[in-house]
Structure formats: structure tokens, C-alpha cells
Design a protein around this motif. Structure first.
Motif, PDB file in Angstrom:
ATOM      1  N   ALA A 137       0.823  -1.213   0.000  1.00 22.54           N
ATOM      2  CA  ALA A 137       0.000   0.000   0.000  1.00 22.54           C
ATOM      3  C   ALA A 137       0.855   1.259   0.000  1.00 22.54           C
ATOM      4  O   ALA A 137       0.593   2.196  -0.767  1.00 22.54           O
ATOM      5  N   THR A 138       1.884   1.297   0.831  1.00 19.73           N
ATOM      6  CA  THR A 138       2.718   2.502   0.886  1.00 19.73           C
ATOM      7  C   THR A 138       3.543   2.657  -0.388  1.00 19.73           C
ATOM      8  O   THR A 138       3.838   3.776  -0.800  1.00 19.73           O
ATOM      9  N   GLY A 139       3.898   1.539  -1.018  1.00 10.38           N
ATOM     10  CA  GLY A 139       4.604   1.631  -2.296  1.00 10.38           C
ATOM     11  C   GLY A 139       3.727   2.244  -3.372  1.00 10.38           C
ATOM     12  O   GLY A 139       4.180   3.084  -4.158  1.00 10.38           O
ATOM     13  N   LEU A 140       2.436   1.852  -3.399  1.00  4.49           N
ATOM     14  CA  LEU A 140       1.506   2.411  -4.389  1.00  4.49           C
ATOM     15  C   LEU A 140       1.183   3.867  -4.091  1.00  4.49           C
ATOM     16  O   LEU A 140       1.163   4.715  -4.983  1.00  4.49           O
ATOM     17  N   VAL A 141       0.947   4.161  -2.806  1.00  3.51           N
ATOM     18  CA  VAL A 141       0.638   5.536  -2.401  1.00  3.51           C
ATOM     19  C   VAL A 141       1.851   6.434  -2.644  1.00  3.51           C
ATOM     20  O   VAL A 141       1.718   7.612  -2.985  1.00  3.51           O
ATOM     21  N   GLY A 142       3.058   5.870  -2.493  1.00  2.00           N
ATOM     22  CA  GLY A 142       4.284   6.640  -2.681  1.00  2.00           C
ATOM     23  C   GLY A 142       4.432   7.211  -4.073  1.00  2.00           C
ATOM     24  O   GLY A 142       5.195   8.163  -4.284  1.00  2.00           O
ATOM     25  N   VAL A 143       3.704   6.638  -5.042  1.00  2.00           N
ATOM     26  CA  VAL A 143       3.733   7.178  -6.405  1.00  2.00           C
ATOM     27  C   VAL A 143       3.145   8.587  -6.411  1.00  2.00           C
ATOM     28  O   VAL A 143       3.573   9.456  -7.167  1.00  2.00           O
ATOM     29  N   PHE A 144       2.154   8.808  -5.522  1.00  2.00           N
ATOM     30  CA  PHE A 144       1.459  10.100  -5.496  1.00  2.00           C
ATOM     31  C   PHE A 144       1.835  10.956  -4.279  1.00  2.00           C
ATOM     32  O   PHE A 144       1.698  12.167  -4.316  1.00  2.00           O
ATOM     33  N   VAL A 145       2.270  10.321  -3.206  1.00  2.00           N
ATOM     34  CA  VAL A 145       2.589  11.045  -1.975  1.00  2.00           C
ATOM     35  C   VAL A 145       4.069  10.865  -1.664  1.00  2.00           C
ATOM     36  O   VAL A 145       4.485   9.772  -1.273  1.00  2.00           O
ATOM     37  N   PRO A 146       4.845  11.925  -1.848  1.00  2.00           N
ATOM     38  CA  PRO A 146       6.280  11.802  -1.573  1.00  2.00           C
ATOM     39  C   PRO A 146       6.539  11.396  -0.112  1.00  2.00           C
ATOM     40  O   PRO A 146       5.889  11.894   0.800  1.00  2.00           O
ATOM     41  N   GLY A 147       7.456  10.462   0.081  1.00  2.00           N
ATOM     42  CA  GLY A 147       7.843  10.042   1.424  1.00  2.00           C
ATOM     43  C   GLY A 147       7.033   8.892   1.987  1.00  2.00           C
ATOM     44  O   GLY A 147       7.408   8.313   3.014  1.00  2.00           O
ATOM     45  N   ALA A 148       5.918   8.516   1.346  1.00  2.00           N
ATOM     46  CA  ALA A 148       5.091   7.419   1.874  1.00  2.00           C
ATOM     47  C   ALA A 148       5.852   6.092   1.868  1.00  2.00           C
ATOM     48  O   ALA A 148       5.600   5.220   2.705  1.00  2.00           O
TER      49      ALA A 148
END
Length: 198
Positions: A137-148
Motif C-alpha cells: 500500500a505505501t509503495g503504491l501511495v508513494g507514487v502520489f505522496v512523496p515520502g510514503a
């Protein structure tokens, strides 16, 4: 002392499923303390085993020690929690402790007898699911949210520490969920059973 063989490298500390199985079958088994959660124990356990979750065992080891003056085999899923229980009881001065090598994984793989209840995931599988889901989840969110992605890095660091320290904070947290707690382990009932068993 009951004659059974242990792990060749640690003959006094481990017992194999193959060596323990005939003793259980013939009613000559040592005391079996299963230190998994009540939920895991309810799913599958060795006939005649007593469920004393690791946290309960650590907290009440002095009380248990008074009722465990003979041979004891400690059981968990893979052997890790049983080794921790062995250290806790040994520190309380209890002799004649053994760990079932490979835990219930090895016991079931050997085709040894079990008592079964409702199926549920074991703790190690739950940890893999939660850790993997967070990293994904954090890898996918990291595409849009820097630092996730740093959350996934923290999970990886936690898993590395768990392997090095032979402990798992996530497993401890998951064991507190109602799904894993199952019916509460009553220490007085366990002690009464230990007293009644010859």
C-alpha cells in the motif's frame, strides 16, 4: 527420566516429533505446554497439551514452576516462542525442559495425531499478510505522496530486527486481537489440570 532422543546438536534441549510421537500415542508423554495464543491452540494442538500462552507463562512462571517438577516439552508453531518460554522457565529454576523441534509445523508434517478445532491463520502467516499489505500500500501511495515509501522501509527494518532478535512486535500486537485471543486461558484451570495429571 523418560528416554527419548533430542536434536543431535542439543541433545538435552530439543525433542523431535518422531521421538515424541510414540510417547504421546502410548500415554507416556512428558508434560506438554503449548505457548501459542488460545486461538492458535484451539485450531490445532497435540492431544494432552496444556495451553499457556507465552505472555501468561512469563508472568506466572513462578506459579507454574511449583507444578512442573518433571520433564516438560514446550510447543509453539515453529519453535521460536517455545525457545523463549524455555528461557523464561529455566531462569525461574525449572530443570528438564525441552522444546519440540520445528514446533507444530514439524509435528503435523510428521503426520502425528492432533486435536483440531475451527481453522484460522497462524501468527506467522498473519504477520506476513499485514507487513506485506503495508509495504504494498505505501509503495503504491508513494507514487502520489512523496515520502510514503518510508513507511514500507520502516516495516522492512522492523522485520529485519525481528529476525535478528528472534522476536516480533507485530506478532505480539496481532496476538491481542479478538481473532487470536480465542477463549481466555485460565491459569487456575491449567494448574488444576497439572495437579490432577499423574
Amino acid at each position: 527420566m523418560t528416554a527419548y532422543s533430542g536434536h543431535p546438536a542439543h541433545p538435552r534441549r530439543y525433542v523431535t516429533a518422531a521421538a515424541l510421537q510414540p510417547l504421546v500415542r502410548d500415554g507416556r508423554a512428558p508434560r506438554l505446554l503449548d505457548v501459542r495464543t488460545p486461538g492458535e491452540f484451539r485450531t490445532v494442538h497435540i492431544p494432552g497439551a496444556y495451553n499457556v500462552p507465552l505472555a501468561t507463562l512469563r508472568e506466572h512462571r513462578e506459579e507454574l514452576r511449583a507444578h512442573l517438577d518433571e520433564e516438560v516439552v514446550l510447543v509453539c508453531r515453529s519453535g521460536v516462542r517455545a525457545e523463549q518460554a524455555e528461557q523464561a522457565l529455566a531462569a525461574a529454576g525449572l530443570p528438564n525442559l525441552r522444546v519440540l523441534e520445528g514446533g507444530m509445523n514439524a509435528w503435523e508434517a510428521a503426520g502425528a495425531p492432533t486435536n483440531r478445532g475451527p481453522e484460522r491463520w497462524d501468527m506467522e502467516r498473519q504477520v506476513r499478510l499485514v507487513a506485506g499489505s503495508i509495504v504494498l500500500a505505501t509503495g503504491l501511495v508513494g507514487v502520489f505522496v512523496p515520502g510514503a515509501h518510508l513507511i514500507g522501509t520502516a516495516i522492512g527494518a522492523g522485520l529485519t530486527y525481528a529476525a535478528v532478535s528472534n522476536s516480533c512486535a507485530m506478532g505480539v500486537l496481532l496476538s491481542k486481537l479478538p481473532y487470536n485471543r480465542g477463549p481466555r486461558t485460565d491459569l487456575r484451570t491449567v494448574i488444576a489440570g497439572l495437579r490432577a495429571t499423574p
